[in-house]
Write an enzyme that holds these catalytic residues in place. Structure first.
Site, PDB file in Angstrom:
ATOM      1  N   ASP A 115      55.211  25.914  46.350  1.00 14.82           N
ATOM      2  CA  ASP A 115      53.819  25.572  46.076  1.00 14.82           C
ATOM      3  C   ASP A 115      53.481  25.772  44.589  1.00 14.82           C
ATOM      4  O   ASP A 115      53.657  26.868  44.046  1.00 14.82           O
ATOM      5  CB  ASP A 115      52.954  26.487  46.963  1.00 14.82           C
ATOM      6  CG  ASP A 115      51.528  26.018  47.081  1.00 14.82           C
ATOM      7  OD1 ASP A 115      51.108  25.147  46.302  1.00 14.82           O
ATOM      8  OD2 ASP A 115      50.820  26.543  47.965  1.00 14.82           O
ATOM      9  N   GLY A 160      50.481  16.130  45.735  1.00  9.94           N
ATOM     10  CA  GLY A 160      50.663  14.700  45.496  1.00  9.94           C
ATOM     11  C   GLY A 160      50.580  14.276  44.038  1.00  9.94           C
ATOM     12  O   GLY A 160      50.530  13.089  43.726  1.00  9.94           O
ATOM     13  N   ASP A 176      44.645  20.373  50.296  1.00  9.53           N
ATOM     14  CA  ASP A 176      44.753  21.078  51.587  1.00  9.53           C
ATOM     15  C   ASP A 176      43.927  20.432  52.693  1.00  9.53           C
ATOM     16  O   ASP A 176      42.773  20.049  52.485  1.00  9.53           O
ATOM     17  CB  ASP A 176      44.260  22.514  51.432  1.00  9.53           C
ATOM     18  CG  ASP A 176      45.255  23.365  50.678  1.00  9.53           C
ATOM     19  OD1 ASP A 176      46.170  22.797  50.049  1.00  9.53           O
ATOM     20  OD2 ASP A 176      45.123  24.595  50.732  1.00  9.53           O
TER      21      ASP A 176
END
Ligand code: GAL
Length: 398
Positions: A147, A197, A218
């Protein structure tokens, strides 16, 4: 004679190597499992992960294909003087936890990021990529969600202030680094990119070993969020395929404010999208109707279809969307989604088969009622607000 033998051995060696690499290929269909974040967030612990694994076996989810049990953020403790990252008190022994999950025939996933800190502020992998990857492999980890989080401030903003393109290059290099580190371990580990993205991730992620990549920000457990994310998947279908998938984020089925119809539509559309199916709910306390949705084998078969072709939206009329997905063996799945709330029986939706390239009556199966249906040109279809008609047609007529 000797030459022939050597040639034969070489051929055998090449074939066994190819077979070995194939055996190590992960995510040939979209990964299925459970992830701790959407329901437990920072409350996840060893006990909760074991309970989730137990439940996946007991409630039929494992038989339905859910294999990965993924720990998201907040398992991390401190790095010691040798750079070794330790778990925090919630996870006393990660290797033992992996052994436990494996003993159930399941796989264990973990979470980190390329920055100094994860999104929840725990230590991430910056400067320790290889060391961390090696440790994951030693623990027996099968899946890594990586992440972006603090990499934006720690590296991108610092090293290339005001230069977006240079920032993106740094980001891509960071994902490549971890991709190489995971590969270097020799253990098959699913590599899940989570950077919302940015910079058309779908174009470059597969090239650096990414098996899935988040396409958006999210997800949240409400219809607007689910539908907004769904709408953003349009046009990405050509990037999905065996080994590499668009990830519209983990499932919220059974969470928050989603009602039964919304849960059904959310699950159906993620299956149409060939999305990873990572349940994110409280498994030991799941309602029977939620379990029924998550374990609908016909819908899961759409998601897991060997062809790996993601659905595309064929047309919309008002707030009704019609999507189709090509399936192996010439079959098709058609989804008619009523995303709105104000169509009634006085004005039902009329399905155009012609727009789908289909002609004549189409025999199929309604995957939620389990009944046979025949779709015909212009037939009136009544679908409740936020509900869906999902039909599989094994032998479409063109
Ligand atoms: C977000 C991510 C979520 C979750 C969270 C953990 O950036 O998109 O899925 O992993 O971080 O802190």
């Amino acid at each position: 004679m000797r030459k022939t033998l050597v040639a034969l051995l070489a051929v055998v060696a090449v074939f066994s190597f190819a077979a070995l690499t194939r055996a190590q290929e992960v995510a040939q269909t979209p990964p299925m499992g459970w992830n701790s974040w959407n329901y437990f967030a920072s409350k996840v612990d060893d006990k909760g992960v074991r309970a989730a694994a137990d439940e996946i076996v007991a409630n039929g989810m494992k038989d339905a294909g859910y294999i990965y049990v993924n720990i998201d953020d907040t398992w991390e403790g401190k790095r010691d003087e040798n750079g070794v990252l330790h778990t925090n008190e919630k996870f006393p022994d990660m290797k033992a936890l992996a052994d436990y999950v494996h003993s159930k025939g399941l796989k264990l996933g973990i979470y980190s990021g390329p920055g100094d800190k994860t999104c929840a502020g725990y230590p991430a992998s910056l400067g320790h990529e290889e060391q961390d990857a090696k440790m994951y492999a030693e623990w027996g980890i099968d899946y890594l969600k990586y992440d972006l989080c603090s990499f934006r401030q720690d590296v991108m903003a610092k090293q290339a202030p005001e230069d977006k393109a240079a920032q993106m290059k740094l980001m891509i290099a960071a994902y490549e680094k971890m991709g190489k580190a995971l590969k270097g371990t020799g253990r098959p580990i699913v590599y899940s990119l989570c950077q919302y993205g940015w910079d058309a991730v779908w174009e470059w992620a597969p090239g650096l070993g990414g098996n899935l990549w988040r396409t958006t920000g999210d997800i949240q457990a409400n219809w607007n969020s689910v539908y907004a994310i769904l709408s953003q998947q349009e046009g990405l279908e050509s990037y999905a395929g065996p080994g590499h998938w668009n990830d519209p984020d983990m499932l919220e089925v059974g969470n928050g404010r989603l009602n039964i119809r919304e849960n059904r539509s959310h699950f159906s559309m993620w299956a149409m999208l060939a999305a990873p199916l990572l349940a994110g709910n409280d498994l030991p306390n799941m309602k029977p109707e939620v379990k029924e949705i998550l374990t609908n084998k016909d819908v899961i078969a759409i998601d897991q279809d060997k062809l790996g072709k993601q659905a595309h939206r064929v047309y919309s009329e008002g707030e009704v969307d019609v999507w189709e997905r090509d399936l192996a063996g010439g079959a098709k799945a058609i989804a008619v989604l009523n995303a709105g709330s104000d169509r009634y029986s006085t004005h039902p939706f009329h399905l155009s088969l012609a727009k789908l390239g289909l002609h004549g009556p189409q025999k199929g199966r309604d995957l939620w009622s389990g009944k046979d249906v025949t779709l015909s040109e212009n037939m009136p279809i009544e679908i409740a607000s936020h509900d869906i008609l999902l039909v599989r047609i094994d032998a479409p007529r063109f």
